[in-house]
Design a protein around this motif. Structure first.
Motif, short mmCIF file in Angstrom:
data_model
loop_
_atom_site.label_atom_id
_atom_site.label_comp_id
_atom_site.label_asym_id
_atom_site.label_seq_id
_atom_site.Cartn_x
_atom_site.Cartn_y
_atom_site.Cartn_z
N SER A 1 19.19 61.17 -107.58
CA SER A 1 18.78 60.01 -108.37
C SER A 1 19.63 58.80 -108.01
O SER A 1 20.76 58.94 -107.51
N ARG B 1 21.00 56.87 -110.09
CA ARG B 1 22.17 56.90 -110.98
C ARG B 1 23.27 57.79 -110.41
O ARG B 1 24.44 57.43 -110.41
N ALA B 2 22.89 58.98 -109.93
CA ALA B 2 23.89 59.90 -109.39
C ALA B 2 24.58 59.32 -108.16
O ALA B 2 25.80 59.45 -108.00
N ALA C 1 24.85 56.09 -107.45
CA ALA C 1 25.62 54.93 -107.90
C ALA C 1 26.97 55.35 -108.50
O ALA C 1 27.95 54.62 -108.36
N GLU C 2 27.01 56.50 -109.12
CA GLU C 2 28.27 56.98 -109.71
C GLU C 2 29.35 57.24 -108.67
O GLU C 2 30.52 57.37 -109.00
N LEU C 3 28.97 57.26 -107.40
CA LEU C 3 29.94 57.46 -106.32
C LEU C 3 30.63 56.16 -105.92
O LEU C 3 31.49 56.17 -105.04
N GLY C 4 30.26 55.05 -106.56
CA GLY C 4 30.98 53.80 -106.33
C GLY C 4 30.14 52.62 -105.89
O GLY C 4 30.69 51.62 -105.42
N SER D 1 26.68 49.93 -106.88
CA SER D 1 25.81 49.50 -107.98
C SER D 1 24.43 50.11 -107.78
O SER D 1 24.02 50.36 -106.64
N PRO D 2 23.70 50.36 -108.86
CA PRO D 2 22.34 50.88 -108.71
C PRO D 2 21.46 49.97 -107.86
O PRO D 2 20.64 50.47 -107.08
#
Length: 93
Positions: free
Chosen positions: A42, A44-45, A47-50, A52-53
């Motif tokens: 996803s 979101r997943a 983006a969580e690595l650093g 922005s979406p």
């Protein structure tokens, strides 16, 4: 304002080498993000690595994401997803 001084040949070579490395790293990052999305991760997943979406989506779109399959899975209902996973067509396969 100080007067302009030229860059030494040695400094220019270091800068050019560093710029080439930055460009290569940027290309590698874009491809890695797109591959993750194409493999079903996803936004979101990723983006969580650093990132922005918006950046994740931009890199994905630049490299062929979303595919028709990605779109279909995004639009499927929870029950459709459950049925697909029960049939043995999970993303891990």
């Amino acid at each position: 304002m100080p007067d302009a001084r030229p860059v030494s040949d040695q400094a220019a070579a270091r800068i050019r080498t560093a710029l080439a490395g930055v460009r290569t790293a940027q290309d590698d990052l874009e491809v890695a993000v797109a591959r993750a999305l194409l493999d079903g991760a996803s936004v979101r997943a990723v983006a969580e690595l650093g990132l922005s979406p918006n950046t994740v989506q931009k890199y994905g779109r630049a490299h062929g994401w979303p595919t028709e399959e990605n779109r279909a899975r995004f639009n499927e209902s929870r029950w459709d997803r459950y049925a697909r996973e029960q049939d043995g067509h999970t993303p891990a396969e």
